[in-house]
Design a protein around this motif. Structure first.
Motif, PDB file in Angstrom:
ATOM      1  N   ALA A 369      44.526  38.512  28.247  1.00 17.28           N
ATOM      2  CA  ALA A 369      45.654  39.208  28.865  1.00 17.28           C
ATOM      3  C   ALA A 369      45.507  40.719  28.729  1.00 17.28           C
ATOM      4  O   ALA A 369      45.786  41.479  29.666  1.00 17.28           O
ATOM      5  N   ARG A 370      45.046  41.174  27.568  1.00 17.43           N
ATOM      6  CA  ARG A 370      44.891  42.618  27.366  1.00 17.43           C
ATOM      7  C   ARG A 370      43.767  43.173  28.242  1.00 17.43           C
ATOM      8  O   ARG A 370      43.871  44.277  28.782  1.00 17.43           O
ATOM      9  N   VAL A 371      42.677  42.422  28.382  1.00 12.32           N
ATOM     10  CA  VAL A 371      41.574  42.887  29.218  1.00 12.32           C
ATOM     11  C   VAL A 371      42.015  43.022  30.675  1.00 12.32           C
ATOM     12  O   VAL A 371      41.599  43.936  31.390  1.00 12.32           O
ATOM     13  N   ALA A 372      42.898  42.135  31.114  1.00 11.28           N
ATOM     14  CA  ALA A 372      43.370  42.188  32.505  1.00 11.28           C
ATOM     15  C   ALA A 372      44.257  43.388  32.766  1.00 11.28           C
ATOM     16  O   ALA A 372      44.354  43.862  33.906  1.00 11.28           O
ATOM     17  N   GLY A 373      44.916  43.901  31.739  1.00  8.21           N
ATOM     18  CA  GLY A 373      45.820  45.019  31.949  1.00  8.21           C
ATOM     19  C   GLY A 373      47.126  44.596  32.613  1.00  8.21           C
ATOM     20  O   GLY A 373      47.331  43.419  32.913  1.00  8.21           O
ATOM     21  N   VAL A 374      47.986  45.567  32.872  1.00  2.01           N
ATOM     22  CA  VAL A 374      49.346  45.280  33.350  1.00  2.01           C
ATOM     23  C   VAL A 374      49.723  46.209  34.486  1.00  2.01           C
ATOM     24  O   VAL A 374      49.395  47.398  34.481  1.00  2.01           O
ATOM     25  N   ARG A 375      50.395  45.614  35.469  1.00  2.88           N
ATOM     26  CA  ARG A 375      51.024  46.403  36.526  1.00  2.88           C
ATOM     27  C   ARG A 375      52.318  45.690  36.900  1.00  2.88           C
ATOM     28  O   ARG A 375      52.362  44.452  36.967  1.00  2.88           O
ATOM     29  N   GLU A 478      43.960  40.755  46.266  1.00  2.00           N
ATOM     30  CA  GLU A 478      44.290  42.007  46.947  1.00  2.00           C
ATOM     31  C   GLU A 478      43.291  43.092  46.557  1.00  2.00           C
ATOM     32  O   GLU A 478      42.720  43.066  45.466  1.00  2.00           O
ATOM     33  N   PRO A 479      43.061  44.077  47.428  1.00  2.00           N
ATOM     34  CA  PRO A 479      42.217  45.216  47.043  1.00  2.00           C
ATOM     35  C   PRO A 479      42.766  45.867  45.772  1.00  2.00           C
ATOM     36  O   PRO A 479      43.975  46.078  45.631  1.00  2.00           O
ATOM     37  N   GLY A 480      41.878  46.184  44.839  1.00  2.00           N
ATOM     38  CA  GLY A 480      42.307  46.732  43.555  1.00  2.00           C
ATOM     39  C   GLY A 480      42.634  45.667  42.522  1.00  2.00           C
ATOM     40  O   GLY A 480      42.957  45.999  41.384  1.00  2.00           O
ATOM     41  N   GLY A 481      42.534  44.382  42.900  1.00  2.00           N
ATOM     42  CA  GLY A 481      42.834  43.310  41.950  1.00  2.00           C
ATOM     43  C   GLY A 481      41.656  42.998  41.046  1.00  2.00           C
ATOM     44  O   GLY A 481      40.566  43.557  41.180  1.00  2.00           O
ATOM     45  N   ARG A 482      41.866  42.080  40.110  1.00  2.00           N
ATOM     46  CA  ARG A 482      40.819  41.766  39.140  1.00  2.00           C
ATOM     47  C   ARG A 482      40.890  40.297  38.728  1.00  2.00           C
ATOM     48  O   ARG A 482      41.942  39.662  38.787  1.00  2.00           O
ATOM     49  N   ILE A 483      39.731  39.794  38.296  1.00  2.00           N
ATOM     50  CA  ILE A 483      39.620  38.440  37.757  1.00  2.00           C
ATOM     51  C   ILE A 483      39.082  38.574  36.333  1.00  2.00           C
ATOM     52  O   ILE A 483      38.052  39.212  36.106  1.00  2.00           O
ATOM     53  N   VAL A 484      39.780  37.975  35.367  1.00  2.00           N
ATOM     54  CA  VAL A 484      39.357  37.994  33.966  1.00  2.00           C
ATOM     55  C   VAL A 484      39.254  36.550  33.497  1.00  2.00           C
ATOM     56  O   VAL A 484      40.205  35.774  33.639  1.00  2.00           O
ATOM     57  N   LEU A 485      38.101  36.181  32.953  1.00  2.00           N
ATOM     58  CA  LEU A 485      37.924  34.804  32.501  1.00  2.00           C
ATOM     59  C   LEU A 485      36.892  34.743  31.405  1.00  2.00           C
ATOM     60  O   LEU A 485      36.102  35.682  31.199  1.00  2.00           O
ATOM     61  N   LEU A 486      36.894  33.620  30.684  1.00  2.00           N
ATOM     62  CA  LEU A 486      35.806  33.264  29.779  1.00  2.00           C
ATOM     63  C   LEU A 486      34.933  32.269  30.520  1.00  2.00           C
ATOM     64  O   LEU A 486      35.397  31.190  30.884  1.00  2.00           O
ATOM     65  N   SER A 487      33.705  32.639  30.768  1.00  2.00           N
ATOM     66  CA  SER A 487      32.850  31.806  31.599  1.00  2.00           C
ATOM     67  C   SER A 487      31.821  31.059  30.754  1.00  2.00           C
ATOM     68  O   SER A 487      31.038  31.681  30.026  1.00  2.00           O
ATOM     69  N   PRO A 488      31.789  29.729  30.864  1.00  2.00           N
ATOM     70  CA  PRO A 488      30.719  28.973  30.212  1.00  2.00           C
ATOM     71  C   PRO A 488      29.406  29.048  30.983  1.00  2.00           C
ATOM     72  O   PRO A 488      28.360  28.661  30.460  1.00  2.00           O
ATOM     73  N   ALA A 517      30.890  31.641  24.983  1.00  2.00           N
ATOM     74  CA  ALA A 517      31.170  31.847  26.403  1.00  2.00           C
ATOM     75  C   ALA A 517      31.119  33.361  26.625  1.00  2.00           C
ATOM     76  O   ALA A 517      31.041  34.135  25.672  1.00  2.00           O
ATOM     77  N   VAL A 518      31.180  33.768  27.869  1.00  2.00           N
ATOM     78  CA  VAL A 518      31.106  35.194  28.185  1.00  2.00           C
ATOM     79  C   VAL A 518      32.419  35.641  28.813  1.00  2.00           C
ATOM     80  O   VAL A 518      32.888  35.069  29.800  1.00  2.00           O
ATOM     81  N   LEU A 519      33.016  36.648  28.192  1.00  2.00           N
ATOM     82  CA  LEU A 519      34.246  37.231  28.714  1.00  2.00           C
ATOM     83  C   LEU A 519      33.851  38.187  29.837  1.00  2.00           C
ATOM     84  O   LEU A 519      33.139  39.162  29.600  1.00  2.00           O
ATOM     85  N   GLN A 520      34.317  37.905  31.038  1.00  2.00           N
ATOM     86  CA  GLN A 520      33.949  38.697  32.202  1.00  2.00           C
ATOM     87  C   GLN A 520      35.194  39.241  32.901  1.00  2.00           C
ATOM     88  O   GLN A 520      36.251  38.610  32.886  1.00  2.00           O
ATOM     89  N   ARG A 521      35.026  40.422  33.467  1.00  2.00           N
ATOM     90  CA  ARG A 521      36.051  40.964  34.369  1.00  2.00           C
ATOM     91  C   ARG A 521      35.367  41.410  35.649  1.00  2.00           C
ATOM     92  O   ARG A 521      34.348  42.112  35.628  1.00  2.00           O
ATOM     93  N   PHE A 522      35.939  40.979  36.780  1.00  2.00           N
ATOM     94  CA  PHE A 522      35.452  41.360  38.103  1.00  2.00           C
ATOM     95  C   PHE A 522      36.577  42.092  38.832  1.00  2.00           C
ATOM     96  O   PHE A 522      37.727  41.619  38.840  1.00  2.00           O
ATOM     97  N   ASP A 523      36.257  43.235  39.434  1.00  2.00           N
ATOM     98  CA  ASP A 523      37.254  44.048  40.147  1.00  2.00           C
ATOM     99  C   ASP A 523      36.956  44.091  41.634  1.00  2.00           C
ATOM    100  O   ASP A 523      35.784  44.162  42.053  1.00  2.00           O
ATOM    101  N   LYS A 524      38.039  44.063  42.433  1.00  2.00           N
ATOM    102  CA  LYS A 524      37.913  44.175  43.891  1.00  2.00           C
ATOM    103  C   LYS A 524      38.284  45.593  44.292  1.00  2.00           C
ATOM    104  O   LYS A 524      39.419  46.034  44.087  1.00  2.00           O
ATOM    105  N   ARG A 525      37.315  46.290  44.800  1.00  2.00           N
ATOM    106  CA  ARG A 525      37.543  47.687  45.148  1.00  2.00           C
ATOM    107  C   ARG A 525      38.569  47.821  46.261  1.00  2.00           C
ATOM    108  O   ARG A 525      38.604  47.034  47.199  1.00  2.00           O
ATOM    109  N   GLY A 526      39.393  48.844  46.122  1.00  2.00           N
ATOM    110  CA  GLY A 526      40.358  49.173  47.166  1.00  2.00           C
ATOM    111  C   GLY A 526      40.110  50.582  47.643  1.00  2.00           C
ATOM    112  O   GLY A 526      39.125  51.224  47.285  1.00  2.00           O
TER     113      GLY A 526
END
Length: 557
Positions: A369-375, A478-488, A517-526
């Motif tokens: 949750a912290r890695v994803a940030g807040v809006r 949405e543009p500017g959004g993000r995906i945060v997960l633990l990936s096996p 597992a690997v903690l990953q964050r992917f961002d969608k550019r806006g």
């Protein structure tokens, strides 16, 4: 020809019923070492009291066989079994001294007033020092009654094991005198070195959260594998609120010099600085449990430390069952170090009323949750919601427009609903739905810990599933959004994210408790770059930055 029971004993999952107790004891008493050992293990898995059946099974046994049977019965978990107490009490009068000693082990394991009385009486009748010592050791384990302590105190036998028996009786007698635990609200008036233990890989997020809760720690934090350290004075309670850490404590170290390791550990434990911390946060007597950083049992060394500590500091009592503190020992040729972790009521995750298979550990959910940030206008989706911990942790960080959780397991959705309600989260949309088909309009954040390895159905192609979910989520994001997960399967998830036009902004290996597992964050550019968390935008509220590019990028599975 090996019979059916012998074959079943070779199955490590074999759990016998009461009707097989006689046959198991026969294997224990008369079988070869391999079968006898397997039968002993199986006997320990019988759920019902076995005393009545054991009495009948042992009627035709000779002294050596009775001894083997009693030793096996002593290995069973402690349980209420009056008939077994009767059997062992009678065996204390056996003509064979080895049978009497084995019977004392059974009574010491079972405990209770009847066992204590029988052993105290037998101790009074014993004529040899070895037998007195055996009965005394068993007596110490029965529950720490006054009869046991008095008998041990009066015993004049030159046997080193009796020092341990007296320690056992003492700590048993202290149990129940007051609730176990330390007061983390008590202030440390002198600055001490504090350690926050965490899952390996979460160190940067623990450090960030410490800084957000305690700004005066900024610039004074150091990290190593599975731990974050800082100097600190005041109450531990403030640091105990860090949600990404497993536990918080105080750490001390000293040169070992040429001393034997147990002496070095005991000297550090009874040192003035360590005792000052223990006294400030705990009522005497102070009960501690010794553990070893390498995970070993090391029972002999543990006893040696306990005896040496008790001789130097009467207020410190070793008790592995009802302890105020866990003392974790780190030792090498140059130095000895101890982490003092207080036992206290942890109120961070009280909403967690239950879990489901493959559910997140709450500290990992907090990190995601912290890695994803807040809006404040976030539309957050957990495609594998499980028990709902990621949504609970995201909700407590700050505002959002909506929370959505999907899962194919109805029981998981019920558990998630209960946990979210307990966390005070009212606005949440939980659906029984395949993550590859779910529709989440306006999606800005995906936060999830997907099921991993053998915790999913055998026929599930997990890499393919993860790839499809990433691609599906990226299309909705949405543009500017993000995906945060633990990936096996980090290569699969990153490949699909990049195909979908997402940028990898975090890639860090995390210990999941037995596998990585690997903690990953992917961002969608806006139009104005990726969506920023409040931490990035300078909010006064504590938020994590999503941008610590992982140094583990080249160290994946």
């Amino acid at each position: 020809m090996t019979d059916e029971l012998d074959e079943r004993l070779r199955d490590p999952g074999f759990t016998p019923g009461l009707k097989l107790v006689s046959a198991l004891l026969d294997r224990v008493a008369r079988g070869d070492d391999d079968i006898a050992g397997r039968a002993t293990v199986a006997l320990g898995r019988v759920q019902s009291p076995v005393g009545a059946v054991a009495r009948r099974a042992m009627e035709g046994m000779d002294a050596g066989e009775r001894r083997k049977a009693l030793i096996a019965l002593a290995s069973r978990p402690r349980t209420d079994d009056p008939k077994l107490v009767e059997l062992a009490t009678e065996a204390l009068g056996d003509a064979d001294a080895r049978v009497r000693a084995a019977a004392s082990r059974v009574l010491g394991k079972l405990g209770g007033e009847d066992a204590e009385r029988a052993l105290a009486d037998a101790l009074g009748r014993a004529t040899t020092d070895p037998e007195k010592a055996a009965f005394a050791r068993a007596l110490a384990k029965t529950g720490g009654g006054e009869r046991a302590r008095a008998a041990l105190a009066a015993l004049d036998v030159n046997d080193p094991s009796l020092a341990r028996a007296r320690l056992i009786a003492e700590r048993m007698g202290l149990r129940g005198a007051r609730p176990a635990g330390a007061n983390v609200g008590a202030a440390l008036e002198v600055e001490r070195r504090i350690v926050l233990a965490c899952r390996r890989g979460l160190e940067p997020f623990v450090a960030e959260e410490v800084e957000s809760l305690a700004p005066r720690a900024r610039g004074r934090i150091t990290s190593s594998e599975g731990r974050v350290e800082l100097p600190w004075s005041g109450a531990l309670a403030q640091l105990a609120a860090v949600r990404t850490a497993l536990r918080v404590g105080v750490t001390f170290a000293a040169p070992r010099a040429a001393r034997e390791e147990t002496a070095a550990i005991a000297d550090l434990l009874v040192s003035p600085d360590v005792r000052d911390v223990l006294r400030r946060m705990t009522e005497a007597p102070i009960r501690f449990r010794l553990a070893w950083a390498d995970g070993g049992k090391r029972r002999g060394a543990t006893w040696s430390v306990a005896e040496a500590v008790r001789a130097s500091a009467a207020e410190l009592v070793n008790d592995p069952t009802e302890s105020d503190w866990e003392v974790v020992v780190h030792i090498d040729e140059a130095r000895v170090a101890i982490d003092l972790f207080p036992r206290f009521e942890d109120s961070r995750f009280t909403y967690r009323g239950g879990d489901v298979p493959a559910a997140s550990h709450p500290t990992i959910a907090a990190a995601l949750a912290r890695v994803a940030g807040v809006r404040d206008d976030d539309v957050v989706w957990d495609p594998f919601v499980g028990s709902g911990l990621e949504l609970c942790e995201r909700a407590r960080l700050g505002g959002f427009r909506s929370l959505v959780g999907t899962d194919v397991d109805e029981a998981a959705l019920r558990r998630a609903d209960a946990n979210l309600r307990a966390a005070g989260v009212a606005r949440v949309d939980l659906r029984r739905e395949d993550a590859r088909l779910a529709r989440v309009p306006g999606l800005t954040a995906v936060i999830t810990n997907p099921p991993m390895g053998r915790r999913v159905l055998a026929q599930t192609d997990l890499p393919a599933l993860m790839g499809e979910v990433i691609a599906h989520a990226a299309r909705m994001l949405e543009p500017g959004g993000r995906i945060v997960l633990l990936s096996p399967h980090p290569r699969t998830t990153e490949r699909e994210a990049e195909r979908a036009g997402l940028e990898t902004t975090l890639d860090r290996r995390v210990d999941m408790g037995g596998f990585d597992a690997v903690l990953q964050r992917f961002d969608k550019r806006g139009a104005s770059g990726p969506l920023r968390s409040r931490a990035e935008r300078g909010s006064e509220e504590p938020r994590t930055s999503p941008r610590p590019r992982g140094s583990t990028r080249g160290n994946r599975r």
